[in-house]
Design a protein around this motif. Structure first.
Motif, PDB file in Angstrom:
ATOM      1  N   UNK A  75       3.478  28.815   3.592  1.00 54.53           N
ATOM      2  CA  UNK A  75       2.687  27.582   3.565  1.00 54.53           C
ATOM      3  C   UNK A  75       1.216  27.877   3.856  1.00 54.53           C
ATOM      4  N   UNK A  76       0.957  28.844   4.731  1.00 53.27           N
ATOM      5  CA  UNK A  76      -0.409  29.214   5.060  1.00 53.27           C
ATOM      6  C   UNK A  76      -1.168  29.808   3.893  1.00 53.27           C
ATOM      7  N   UNK A  77      -0.441  30.285   2.892  1.00 52.81           N
ATOM      8  CA  UNK A  77      -1.083  30.861   1.715  1.00 52.81           C
ATOM      9  C   UNK A  77      -1.457  29.817   0.664  1.00 52.81           C
ATOM     10  N   UNK A  78      -0.947  28.596   0.836  1.00 51.08           N
ATOM     11  CA  UNK A  78      -1.268  27.525  -0.113  1.00 51.08           C
ATOM     12  C   UNK A  78      -2.647  26.948   0.190  1.00 51.08           C
ATOM     13  N   UNK A  79      -3.320  26.442  -0.838  1.00 49.47           N
ATOM     14  CA  UNK A  79      -4.561  25.705  -0.577  1.00 49.47           C
ATOM     15  C   UNK A  79      -4.242  24.497   0.324  1.00 49.47           C
ATOM     16  N   UNK A  80      -5.178  24.088   1.180  1.00 46.98           N
ATOM     17  CA  UNK A  80      -4.893  23.013   2.154  1.00 46.98           C
ATOM     18  C   UNK A  80      -4.339  21.727   1.540  1.00 46.98           C
ATOM     19  N   UNK A  81      -4.857  21.309   0.384  1.00 43.19           N
ATOM     20  CA  UNK A  81      -4.375  20.049  -0.193  1.00 43.19           C
ATOM     21  C   UNK A  81      -2.933  20.167  -0.676  1.00 43.19           C
ATOM     22  N   UNK A  82      -2.557  21.326  -1.205  1.00 42.36           N
ATOM     23  CA  UNK A  82      -1.169  21.525  -1.626  1.00 42.36           C
ATOM     24  C   UNK A  82      -0.257  21.650  -0.408  1.00 42.36           C
ATOM     25  N   UNK A  83      -0.700  22.375   0.607  1.00 45.16           N
ATOM     26  CA  UNK A  83       0.089  22.536   1.830  1.00 45.16           C
ATOM     27  C   UNK A  83       0.374  21.165   2.445  1.00 45.16           C
ATOM     28  N   UNK A  84      -0.651  20.347   2.561  1.00 37.85           N
ATOM     29  CA  UNK A  84      -0.475  19.022   3.157  1.00 37.85           C
ATOM     30  C   UNK A  84       0.512  18.190   2.347  1.00 37.85           C
ATOM     31  N   UNK A  85       0.366  18.183   1.037  1.00 40.45           N
ATOM     32  CA  UNK A  85       1.254  17.381   0.190  1.00 40.45           C
ATOM     33  C   UNK A  85       2.700  17.868   0.278  1.00 40.45           C
ATOM     34  N   UNK A  86       2.910  19.175   0.248  1.00 39.23           N
ATOM     35  CA  UNK A  86       4.266  19.730   0.326  1.00 39.23           C
ATOM     36  C   UNK A  86       4.897  19.425   1.678  1.00 39.23           C
ATOM     37  N   UNK A  87       4.145  19.608   2.748  1.00 38.30           N
ATOM     38  CA  UNK A  87       4.678  19.343   4.091  1.00 38.30           C
ATOM     39  C   UNK A  87       5.019  17.866   4.252  1.00 38.30           C
ATOM     40  N   UNK A  88       4.131  16.994   3.833  1.00 42.26           N
ATOM     41  CA  UNK A  88       4.406  15.562   3.974  1.00 42.26           C
ATOM     42  C   UNK A  88       5.596  15.125   3.127  1.00 42.26           C
ATOM     43  N   UNK A  89       5.760  15.734   1.967  1.00 42.18           N
ATOM     44  CA  UNK A  89       6.864  15.340   1.086  1.00 42.18           C
ATOM     45  C   UNK A  89       8.192  15.953   1.507  1.00 42.18           C
ATOM     46  N   UNK A  90       8.193  17.256   1.824  1.00 39.40           N
ATOM     47  CA  UNK A  90       9.469  17.948   2.023  1.00 39.40           C
ATOM     48  C   UNK A  90       9.806  18.271   3.472  1.00 39.40           C
ATOM     49  N   UNK A  91       8.868  18.172   4.374  1.00 39.76           N
ATOM     50  CA  UNK A  91       9.177  18.352   5.789  1.00 39.76           C
ATOM     51  C   UNK A  91       9.298  16.987   6.463  1.00 39.76           C
ATOM     52  N   UNK A  92       8.305  16.129   6.233  1.00 38.73           N
ATOM     53  CA  UNK A  92       8.303  14.798   6.839  1.00 38.73           C
ATOM     54  C   UNK A  92       9.135  13.822   6.016  1.00 38.73           C
ATOM     55  N   UNK A 128       8.109  11.927   3.475  1.00 31.96           N
ATOM     56  CA  UNK A 128       7.393  10.706   3.118  1.00 31.96           C
ATOM     57  C   UNK A 128       7.499  10.473   1.619  1.00 31.96           C
ATOM     58  N   UNK A 129       7.587   9.222   1.190  1.00 33.21           N
ATOM     59  CA  UNK A 129       7.545   8.941  -0.243  1.00 33.21           C
ATOM     60  C   UNK A 129       6.131   9.193  -0.779  1.00 33.21           C
ATOM     61  N   UNK A 130       6.028   9.399  -2.069  1.00 40.59           N
ATOM     62  CA  UNK A 130       4.749   9.710  -2.710  1.00 40.59           C
ATOM     63  C   UNK A 130       3.702   8.636  -2.410  1.00 40.59           C
ATOM     64  N   UNK A 131       4.109   7.373  -2.404  1.00 44.11           N
ATOM     65  CA  UNK A 131       3.150   6.294  -2.149  1.00 44.11           C
ATOM     66  C   UNK A 131       2.535   6.404  -0.754  1.00 44.11           C
ATOM     67  N   UNK A 132       3.336   6.764   0.245  1.00 39.76           N
ATOM     68  CA  UNK A 132       2.807   6.913   1.599  1.00 39.76           C
ATOM     69  C   UNK A 132       1.925   8.156   1.713  1.00 39.76           C
ATOM     70  N   UNK A 133       2.309   9.227   1.031  1.00 43.16           N
ATOM     71  CA  UNK A 133       1.487  10.442   1.044  1.00 43.16           C
ATOM     72  C   UNK A 133       0.121  10.135   0.436  1.00 43.16           C
ATOM     73  N   UNK A 134       0.118   9.381  -0.649  1.00 45.76           N
ATOM     74  CA  UNK A 134      -1.149   8.999  -1.283  1.00 45.76           C
ATOM     75  C   UNK A 134      -2.021   8.217  -0.313  1.00 45.76           C
TER      76      UNK A 134
END
Length: 186
Positions: free
Chosen positions: A133-150, A152-158
């Motif tokens: 995850x640390x190797x991903x660009x920050x915006x991709x890391x945040x989106x992946x973590x919020x979607x697959x760790x937390x 969250x639905x896409x609408x909430x991530x947005x």
């Protein structure tokens, strides 16, 4: 009073008493906030700091909220928004002034009640995921973590990241593709 009865327990508690409601909020979401912070930062100590700062800001923010705003609050997305802002601020600060190198990094704590094999497997998997995850660009890391760790639905991530839903989907897709590439290269 009927309106309050329909609310989730956290919002209901916040409306009844801010301090007790905050304790309810903390109890309900501390694990999720810490887990997200750990995946974003990659370091246990940073995750603890990010979590503490996020909840401190949340408490301060709640103190100024009107009753109507508390009744409409979406606690999970709201806390993730605060956490993302704290994480971005930390990243900006570190970019301007890198922390001194620590030669003897303390080992992250373990749960003494956890089975040794399970702890080792979890630790190994968690460490590998944190590195990837640390190797991903920050915006991709945040989106992946919020979607697959937390989860969250896409609408909430947005809403949390303040970007369009299509961009969220793109960040998640590209981030997952990159993680697969990086994982296969190891």
């Amino acid at each position: 009073m009927r309106e309050i009865d329909c609310l989730d327990p956290v919002r209901k508690a916040l409306l009844e008493d801010l301090d007790e409601g905050f304790a309810e909020l903390y109890g309900a979401y501390r694990g999720m906030v810490f887990s997200t912070a750990l995946r974003l930062s990659g370091r246990w100590a940073d995750a603890e700091d990010l979590t503490a700062e996020a909840f401190l800001r949340a408490y301060r923010g709640l103190a100024g909220y009107e009753r109507d705003r508390l009744a409409e609050l979406q606690p999970r997305a709201w806390l993730m928004t605060i956490l993302m802002n704290v994480w971005r601020n930390l990243a900006r600060t570190r970019a301007r002034k890198p922390p001194p190198e620590l030669h003897d990094q303390p080992v992250d704590g373990i749960d003494p009640g956890e089975d040794v094999e399970e702890a080792a497997a979890r630790r190994e998997t968690g460490d590998e995921l944190a590195v990837l995850l640390g190797l991903l660009p920050p915006e991709q890391r945040a989106a992946v973590v919020l979607r697959h760790v937390v989860d969250l639905p896409v609408s909430e991530i947005a809403a949390v990241l303040k970007i369009p839903q299509g961009t969220v989907k793109s960040h998640v897709s590209r981030g997952l593709r990159r993680l697969r590439e990086l994982g296969g290269a190891r």
